[in-house]
Design an enzyme around this catalytic site. Structure first.
Site, PDB file in Angstrom:
ATOM      1  N   ASP A  60      26.730 -17.650  -0.702  1.00 26.11           N
ATOM      2  CA  ASP A  60      25.766 -16.905  -0.128  1.00 26.11           C
ATOM      3  C   ASP A  60      25.551 -15.288   0.453  1.00 26.11           C
ATOM      4  O   ASP A  60      24.840 -14.620   1.217  1.00 26.11           O
ATOM      5  CB  ASP A  60      25.365 -17.609   1.586  1.00 26.11           C
ATOM      6  CG  ASP A  60      25.305 -18.741   0.900  1.00 26.11           C
ATOM      7  OD1 ASP A  60      25.092 -19.799   0.485  1.00 26.11           O
ATOM      8  OD2 ASP A  60      25.063 -19.602   2.730  1.00 26.11           O
ATOM      9  N   LYS A 170      24.330 -24.914  -3.664  1.00 26.43           N
ATOM     10  CA  LYS A 170      24.176 -26.041  -2.510  1.00 26.43           C
ATOM     11  C   LYS A 170      22.580 -26.212  -1.952  1.00 26.43           C
ATOM     12  O   LYS A 170      22.332 -24.897  -1.580  1.00 26.43           O
ATOM     13  CB  LYS A 170      25.035 -25.407  -1.337  1.00 26.43           C
ATOM     14  CG  LYS A 170      25.059 -23.963  -0.548  1.00 26.43           C
ATOM     15  CD  LYS A 170      26.149 -23.395  -0.050  1.00 26.43           C
ATOM     16  CE  LYS A 170      26.380 -22.255   0.913  1.00 26.43           C
ATOM     17  NZ  LYS A 170      25.044 -22.169   1.644  1.00 26.43           N
ATOM     18  N   CYS A 203      27.920 -21.437   7.371  1.00 26.35           N
ATOM     19  CA  CYS A 203      28.168 -21.884   6.034  1.00 26.35           C
ATOM     20  C   CYS A 203      29.267 -21.035   5.284  1.00 26.35           C
ATOM     21  O   CYS A 203      30.086 -22.896   4.820  1.00 26.35           O
ATOM     22  CB  CYS A 203      27.454 -21.095   4.921  1.00 26.35           C
ATOM     23  SG  CYS A 203      25.472 -21.690   5.488  1.00 26.35           S
TER      24      CYS A 203
END
Length: 261
Positions: A60, A170, A203
């Site tokens: 991310d 994702k 995450c």
């Protein structure tokens, strides 16, 4: 022997994980890659991993989390804290590539119709339904929050993924849930994962935990990870990684180990 091998077709995406197939025989022995021991200083113990079965997984590092004008910035969160991993990752990523350690970019990417997003995930990003949430437009950029293909979902410019790197999209906090990540890693013969990215306690940790549950050997690169959460969240994450899920190291320790391969 060479002539015999030349008659066989290689089936499989990665060296060490391939069949050799001819009209008469299927050889499933999967000729192994040479072991490349790599010693890394870590907590709670130092570790030795096989570099030939290792990947760097980066979570991310996207504009919506790390860049001025992105989603976090617009909703009033201090996005600068998520920029901490950029510099150490910019040093580590090229060295991993040079050492033939795959670099995998794991990023949010929601559908424009939100059919891969449940109400609970929408609520997590806009708890009272009052702020800009997933797939809604950010006025500063005209981008939609973490929509696949939009500016906000793109990796920050400073990290510049290479053409040989692997990308996985994702749509949950864990990168293993309903994605091809596990299949990719197993088809590559990967057993060890070094982790970096944001947000550390969300995450990154969710993916780290699932990787551990699936049997991967997991090491967090602390200075290549960050979060906008309070300091106690960082401490709790590091405590639990060391206690339950794996190991913690620093990018300079990993760079030292890579230099000795």
């Amino acid at each position: 022997m060479v002539a015999e091998l030349n008659k066989k077709r290689v089936m499989g995406a990665a060296e060490g994980c391939q069949w050799l197939v001819s009209s008469e025989e299927v050889d499933m022995t999967r000729v192994p890659r040479a072991v490349r021991p790599m010693r890394v200083n870590a907590d709670p113990q130092n570790i030795v991993v096989d570099a030939s079965k290792t990947a760097l997984l980066i979570v991310d590092m996207q504009n919506d989390f790390c860049t001025q004008g992105g989603w976090l910035d617009v909703i009033g969160v201090d996005y600068q804290r998520d920029r901490g991993p950029i510099e150490p990752l910019s040093q580590l990523v090229p060295e991993c590539r040079a050492s033939r350690i795959p670099v995998i970019w794991l990023n949010w990417g929601v559908r424009p119709d939100l059919l891969n997003i449940s109400p609970s995930v929408l609520h997590a990003h806009s708890p009272k339904g009052e702020r800009i949430g997933l797939n809604e437009q950010v006025p500063t950029q005209g981008s939609h929050v973490l929509r696949k293909g939009d500016w906000g979902a793109a990796i920050v410019d400073e990290l510049n993924p290479g053409s040989q790197d692997i990308h996985v999209t994702k749509h949950r906090f864990s990168g293993f849930w309903d994605t091809e990540l596990d299949s990719i890693l197993r088809n590559m013969g990967i057993t060890t994962l070094f982790f970096g990215g944001v947000n550390l306690d969300q995450c990154v940790l969710s993916t780290f935990q699932d990787a551990t549950f699936l049997g991967y050997d997991c090491i967090l690169v602390e200075d290549c990870s960050a979060t906008t959460s309070p300091e106690y969240c960082i401490q709790a994450t590091l405590y639990n990684v060391n206690l339950l899920y794996g190991f913690v190291t620093q990018s300079d320790e990993l760079l030292k180990a890579l230099a000795l391969l």
